[in-house]
Write a protein that holds these residues in place. Structure first.
Motif, short mmCIF file in Angstrom:
data_model
loop_
_atom_site.label_atom_id
_atom_site.label_comp_id
_atom_site.label_asym_id
_atom_site.label_seq_id
_atom_site.Cartn_x
_atom_site.Cartn_y
_atom_site.Cartn_z
N MET A 1 12.62 15.12 -6.43
CA MET A 1 11.95 13.94 -5.90
C MET A 1 12.94 12.80 -5.71
O MET A 1 12.98 12.17 -4.66
N LEU A 2 13.76 12.53 -6.74
CA LEU A 2 14.69 11.40 -6.67
C LEU A 2 15.70 11.59 -5.54
O LEU A 2 15.94 10.67 -4.75
N ILE A 3 16.29 12.76 -5.46
CA ILE A 3 17.27 13.02 -4.40
C ILE A 3 16.63 12.93 -3.03
O ILE A 3 17.18 12.33 -2.11
N SER A 4 15.46 13.51 -2.89
CA SER A 4 14.78 13.50 -1.59
C SER A 4 14.42 12.09 -1.15
O SER A 4 14.68 11.71 -0.02
N LYS B 1 14.77 0.45 -13.04
CA LYS B 1 15.95 0.59 -12.18
C LYS B 1 17.18 1.13 -12.90
O LYS B 1 17.90 1.96 -12.36
N ASN B 2 17.44 0.67 -14.10
CA ASN B 2 18.63 1.14 -14.83
C ASN B 2 18.50 2.62 -15.17
O ASN B 2 19.44 3.39 -15.00
N ASN B 3 17.33 3.02 -15.66
CA ASN B 3 17.08 4.41 -15.98
C ASN B 3 17.14 5.26 -14.71
O ASN B 3 17.65 6.37 -14.71
N LEU B 4 16.65 4.70 -13.64
CA LEU B 4 16.64 5.39 -12.35
C LEU B 4 18.06 5.68 -11.87
O LEU B 4 18.34 6.79 -11.40
N LYS B 5 18.95 4.74 -12.03
CA LYS B 5 20.34 4.95 -11.61
C LYS B 5 20.98 6.10 -12.40
O LYS B 5 21.68 6.94 -11.83
N GLU C 1 15.71 7.72 2.35
CA GLU C 1 16.47 6.47 2.33
C GLU C 1 15.69 5.28 1.77
O GLU C 1 15.76 4.16 2.28
N LEU C 2 14.93 5.55 0.70
CA LEU C 2 14.25 4.45 0.02
C LEU C 2 15.28 3.67 -0.79
O LEU C 2 16.24 4.25 -1.29
N ASP C 3 15.06 2.37 -0.94
CA ASP C 3 15.97 1.60 -1.78
C ASP C 3 15.54 1.74 -3.25
O ASP C 3 14.49 2.30 -3.55
N MET C 4 16.37 1.26 -4.14
CA MET C 4 16.12 1.41 -5.58
C MET C 4 14.80 0.77 -6.00
O MET C 4 14.10 1.29 -6.87
N GLU C 5 14.47 -0.35 -5.40
CA GLU C 5 13.22 -1.04 -5.73
C GLU C 5 12.01 -0.16 -5.41
O GLU C 5 11.14 0.05 -6.26
N GLU C 6 11.96 0.39 -4.20
CA GLU C 6 10.85 1.25 -3.82
C GLU C 6 10.83 2.53 -4.65
O GLU C 6 9.78 2.98 -5.09
N LEU C 7 12.00 3.09 -4.87
CA LEU C 7 12.10 4.32 -5.65
C LEU C 7 11.63 4.08 -7.09
O LEU C 7 10.95 4.93 -7.67
N SER C 8 11.95 2.94 -7.64
CA SER C 8 11.52 2.60 -8.98
C SER C 8 10.00 2.49 -9.04
O SER C 8 9.36 3.00 -9.97
N GLU C 9 9.41 1.85 -8.05
CA GLU C 9 7.95 1.69 -8.03
C GLU C 9 7.25 3.03 -7.86
O GLU C 9 6.24 3.30 -8.51
N ILE C 10 7.78 3.88 -7.01
CA ILE C 10 7.14 5.18 -6.75
C ILE C 10 7.32 6.13 -7.93
O ILE C 10 6.39 6.81 -8.34
N SER C 11 8.52 6.16 -8.49
CA SER C 11 8.82 7.12 -9.55
C SER C 11 8.30 6.67 -10.92
O SER C 11 8.07 7.50 -11.80
N PHE D 1 0.83 -1.20 0.00
CA PHE D 1 0.00 0.00 0.00
C PHE D 1 0.86 1.25 0.00
O PHE D 1 0.57 2.22 -0.72
N THR D 2 1.95 1.24 0.78
CA THR D 2 2.78 2.44 0.89
C THR D 2 3.36 2.84 -0.46
O THR D 2 3.36 4.02 -0.80
N THR D 3 3.81 1.89 -1.23
CA THR D 3 4.38 2.19 -2.54
C THR D 3 3.31 2.80 -3.45
O THR D 3 3.55 3.81 -4.11
N TRP D 4 2.14 2.19 -3.46
CA TRP D 4 1.03 2.69 -4.27
C TRP D 4 0.62 4.09 -3.83
O TRP D 4 0.47 4.99 -4.64
N PHE D 5 0.47 4.27 -2.55
CA PHE D 5 0.02 5.56 -2.02
C PHE D 5 1.07 6.65 -2.21
O PHE D 5 0.75 7.77 -2.62
N TYR D 6 2.34 6.36 -1.95
CA TYR D 6 3.38 7.38 -2.09
C TYR D 6 3.56 7.79 -3.55
O TYR D 6 3.93 8.91 -3.84
N ARG D 7 3.26 6.89 -4.45
CA ARG D 7 3.28 7.25 -5.87
C ARG D 7 2.21 8.30 -6.15
O ARG D 7 2.43 9.24 -6.91
N ILE D 8 1.04 8.14 -5.53
CA ILE D 8 -0.03 9.13 -5.68
C ILE D 8 0.46 10.47 -5.14
O ILE D 8 0.28 11.52 -5.78
N VAL D 9 1.09 10.46 -3.97
CA VAL D 9 1.59 11.69 -3.36
C VAL D 9 2.61 12.37 -4.27
O VAL D 9 2.53 13.57 -4.53
N VAL D 10 3.57 11.61 -4.77
CA VAL D 10 4.62 12.15 -5.63
C VAL D 10 4.01 12.76 -6.89
O VAL D 10 4.33 13.89 -7.27
#
Length: 187
Positions: free
Chosen positions: A135-138, A158-162, A144-154, A71-80
């Motif tokens: 957003m990405l830096i924050s 993952k490769n593009n994200l890096k 301190e989100l990991d790449m997996e969570e950041l990928s889902e939210i953004s 839920f957090t990943t889904w919801f934080y994506r809405i926030v972002v």
């Protein structure tokens, strides 16, 4: 003593009409939603509106939530997404002169930046980044989100994200370097 109720259990209760469960869900995630929104909008009042609107959108869209995701990943994506949309809409408005980097700078000598000055310098530099970079830096460094969570939210793979994260760091570094150079000229 029983385990605390999970987000999934709360969502099931909400879908059945239990509004008290929605209040619990809001209370559980409101601080983090506000933090994310503030980091993107840079204005506390705007962030509060974004967080509020995101909860309303989440409530009305719970039927679309897939239980296999967090839920957090889904919801934080809405926030972002809502925060970025708010910032983009605001770009059409004028810039407040008090928010300029060195408004009111005087010629008093300062030997070194203290922690507060560095923090302000970083905030000023973050304001100059695009919404995506901010957003990405924050989310990566400050939340301190990991790449997996950041990928889902953004929504970036993952490769593009890096690559995007690397470029955002580089742009932030360039802005900070220019600020330091300007500061040395002023003092």
């Amino acid at each position: 003593m029983s385990d605390p109720i999970t987000d999934r259990e709360l969502i099931e209760k909400i879908k059945k009409g239990d509004t008290a469960s929605f209040t619990l869900l809001v209370n559980r995630h409101k601080n983090y939603a506000l933090t994310i929104a503030t980091r993107i909008t840079l204005v506390r009042e705007e962030a509060e509106e974004v967080a509020h609107d995101a909860f309303i959108k989440a409530y009305s869209s719970l039927h679309q939530f897939k239980q296999d995701a967090k839920f957090t990943t889904w919801f934080y994506r809405i926030v972002v997404n809502m925060a970025i949309s708010r910032v983009r809409k605001k770009k059409l408005s004028t810039i407040d002169i008090d928010q300029s980097n060195y408004a009111g700078a005087d010629n008093s000598s300062q030997e070194k930046f203290d922690a507060r000055d560095r923090s302000q310098l970083i905030q000023d530099a973050m304001r100059q980044l695009s919404e995506d970079d901010r957003m990405l830096i924050s989310l990566y460094y400050l939340e301190e989100l990991d790449m997996e969570e950041l990928s889902e939210i953004s929504g970036f793979d993952k490769n593009n994200l890096k690559v995007k994260l690397f470029r955002a760091r580089k742009r932030l570094g360039q802005i900070l370097q220019k600020s330091r150079e300007l500061e040395s000229v002023i003092h």
